[in-house]
Design a protein around this motif. Structure first.
Motif, mmCIF file in Angstrom:
data_model
loop_
_atom_site.group_PDB
_atom_site.id
_atom_site.type_symbol
_atom_site.label_atom_id
_atom_site.label_comp_id
_atom_site.label_asym_id
_atom_site.label_seq_id
_atom_site.Cartn_x
_atom_site.Cartn_y
_atom_site.Cartn_z
ATOM 1 N N VAL A 1 42.716 91.927 45.344
ATOM 2 C CA VAL A 1 42.412 92.118 43.936
ATOM 3 C C VAL A 1 41.149 91.334 43.604
ATOM 4 O O VAL A 1 40.905 90.271 44.175
ATOM 5 N N VAL A 2 40.359 91.876 42.699
ATOM 6 C CA VAL A 2 39.135 91.209 42.260
ATOM 7 C C VAL A 2 39.048 91.335 40.745
ATOM 8 O O VAL A 2 39.331 92.393 40.180
ATOM 9 N N ALA A 3 38.632 90.238 40.104
ATOM 10 C CA ALA A 3 38.484 90.220 38.656
ATOM 11 C C ALA A 3 37.018 90.373 38.287
ATOM 12 O O ALA A 3 36.177 89.573 38.689
ATOM 13 N N CYS A 4 36.724 91.396 37.528
ATOM 14 C CA CYS A 4 35.397 91.583 36.944
ATOM 15 C C CYS A 4 35.481 90.948 35.558
ATOM 16 O O CYS A 4 35.879 91.589 34.586
ATOM 17 N N VAL A 5 35.155 89.654 35.511
ATOM 18 C CA VAL A 5 35.308 88.869 34.288
ATOM 19 C C VAL A 5 34.011 88.935 33.490
ATOM 20 O O VAL A 5 32.957 88.529 33.977
ATOM 21 N N ILE A 6 34.115 89.458 32.278
ATOM 22 C CA ILE A 6 32.939 89.651 31.425
ATOM 23 C C ILE A 6 33.201 88.955 30.098
ATOM 24 O O ILE A 6 34.211 89.218 29.441
ATOM 25 N N LEU B 1 30.212 85.420 38.508
ATOM 26 C CA LEU B 1 29.937 85.646 39.923
ATOM 27 C C LEU B 1 30.046 84.331 40.675
ATOM 28 O O LEU B 1 29.731 83.267 40.134
ATOM 29 N N THR B 2 30.470 84.425 41.922
ATOM 30 C CA THR B 2 30.544 83.247 42.782
ATOM 31 C C THR B 2 29.730 83.506 44.040
ATOM 32 O O THR B 2 29.635 84.646 44.504
ATOM 33 N N ARG B 3 29.156 82.433 44.575
ATOM 34 C CA ARG B 3 28.420 82.537 45.849
ATOM 35 C C ARG B 3 29.444 82.286 46.948
ATOM 36 O O ARG B 3 29.922 81.186 47.127
ATOM 37 N N ARG B 4 29.766 83.316 47.674
ATOM 38 C CA ARG B 4 30.818 83.249 48.691
ATOM 39 C C ARG B 4 30.331 82.449 49.893
ATOM 40 O O ARG B 4 29.208 82.630 50.355
ATOM 41 N N CYS B 5 31.197 81.570 50.429
ATOM 42 C CA CYS B 5 30.806 80.746 51.571
ATOM 43 C C CYS B 5 31.681 80.986 52.797
ATOM 44 O O CYS B 5 31.654 80.198 53.740
ATOM 45 N N ILE B 6 32.449 82.083 52.776
ATOM 46 C CA ILE B 6 33.242 82.475 53.943
ATOM 47 C C ILE B 6 33.025 83.962 54.203
ATOM 48 O O ILE B 6 32.579 84.698 53.325
ATOM 49 N N MET C 1 32.547 88.733 42.809
ATOM 50 C CA MET C 1 33.456 88.417 41.721
ATOM 51 C C MET C 1 34.689 87.764 42.336
ATOM 52 O O MET C 1 35.038 88.058 43.479
ATOM 53 N N PRO C 2 35.356 86.862 41.609
ATOM 54 C CA PRO C 2 36.492 86.154 42.202
ATOM 55 C C PRO C 2 37.665 87.080 42.505
ATOM 56 O O PRO C 2 37.943 88.011 41.760
ATOM 57 N N GLY C 3 38.324 86.795 43.610
ATOM 58 C CA GLY C 3 39.483 87.585 43.993
ATOM 59 C C GLY C 3 39.908 87.258 45.404
ATOM 60 O O GLY C 3 39.336 86.390 46.060
ATOM 61 N N GLY C 4 40.928 87.975 45.879
ATOM 62 C CA GLY C 4 41.402 87.743 47.235
ATOM 63 C C GLY C 4 42.651 88.539 47.533
ATOM 64 O O GLY C 4 43.049 89.426 46.776
ATOM 65 N N LYS C 5 43.276 88.178 48.639
ATOM 66 C CA LYS C 5 44.440 88.918 49.128
ATOM 67 C C LYS C 5 45.667 88.698 48.251
ATOM 68 O O LYS C 5 45.852 87.638 47.656
ATOM 69 N N VAL D 1 41.635 83.807 40.620
ATOM 70 C CA VAL D 1 40.594 83.332 39.698
ATOM 71 C C VAL D 1 40.775 81.837 39.439
ATOM 72 O O VAL D 1 39.814 81.062 39.478
ATOM 73 N N ARG D 2 42.014 81.431 39.210
ATOM 74 C CA ARG D 2 42.312 80.012 38.970
ATOM 75 C C ARG D 2 41.921 79.164 40.181
ATOM 76 O O ARG D 2 41.291 78.119 40.043
ATOM 77 N N GLU D 3 42.281 79.621 41.397
ATOM 78 C CA GLU D 3 41.962 78.876 42.616
ATOM 79 C C GLU D 3 40.460 78.785 42.870
ATOM 80 O O GLU D 3 39.967 77.746 43.298
ATOM 81 N N GLU D 4 39.733 79.863 42.640
ATOM 82 C CA GLU D 4 38.311 79.897 42.981
ATOM 83 C C GLU D 4 37.419 79.218 41.951
ATOM 84 O O GLU D 4 36.462 78.546 42.333
ATOM 85 N N VAL D 5 37.695 79.413 40.662
ATOM 86 C CA VAL D 5 36.783 78.875 39.648
ATOM 87 C C VAL D 5 37.461 78.069 38.547
ATOM 88 O O VAL D 5 36.802 77.594 37.638
ATOM 89 N N GLY D 6 38.779 77.937 38.582
ATOM 90 C CA GLY D 6 39.479 77.058 37.662
ATOM 91 C C GLY D 6 39.635 77.524 36.235
ATOM 92 O O GLY D 6 39.833 76.697 35.341
#
Length: 167
Positions: free
Chosen positions: A13-18, A26-31, A40-44, A59-64
């Protein structure tokens, strides 16, 4: 008869937060996959976890921040991604932020920004993110260069209003 075990399809799932100013989170992915691209933030989705619970958790885990989910935008499929030839089915949801103070976790993303919509076509985005944002903002000039054509070390286009980096 011998059967070859197939790899599982990964559902994410990915959140398109506007926000109210049409800035996109947007986040700069490092993996991997898509390391160094703006995503955009999201994951499995974890086994036994509902889709929306996974979206809020990621979203909470990635950007708080907490979000309010408005609805499904579209589904995008990535096939043969990376060295392992992964197969992803990604559900993209539109959401609004309940706060704006970003705190990237440093494990999955090194930066988190609120990018102005006019800068999105020039940014290094993976195909799924670009596809979704063309649907959300069809009036933008999306014929800009694809991620492979962009310098990932180039400064963010002038639309950055709020930034938060993890050192």
């Amino acid at each position: 008869m011998e059967f070859k075990k197939q790899q599982a399809i990964k559902t994410s799932v990915v959140a398109c937060v506007i926000d109210e100013n049409e800035r996109v989170l947007l986040t700069r992915r490092c993996i991997e996959p898509f390391c160094s691209l703006w995503v955009m933030p999201g994951g499995k989705i974890d086994h036994g976890e509902s889709i929306l619970a996974a979206l809020h958790r990621e979203v909470r885990e990635e950007v708080g921040i907490e979000i309010h989910v408005e609805g499904l935008i579209d589904v995008f499929e990535h096939i043969d991604v990376g060295d392992r030839k992964d197969h992803f089915v990604i559900l993209y949801y539109r959401a609004v932020p309940l706060s704006l103070e970003l705190s990237p976790n440093g494990d999955e993303c090194t930066e988190a920004i609120w990018a102005l919509k006019n800068c999105l076509p020039k940014m290094a985005l993976p195909p799924g993110g670009r596809h979704i944002l063309t649907q959300v903002f069809p009036d933008l000039p999306w014929e800009q260069p694809r991620p492979a054509d962009l310098d990932l070390n180039e400064e963010l286009p002038g639309g950055q209003l709020t930034s938060s980096s993890q050192n």
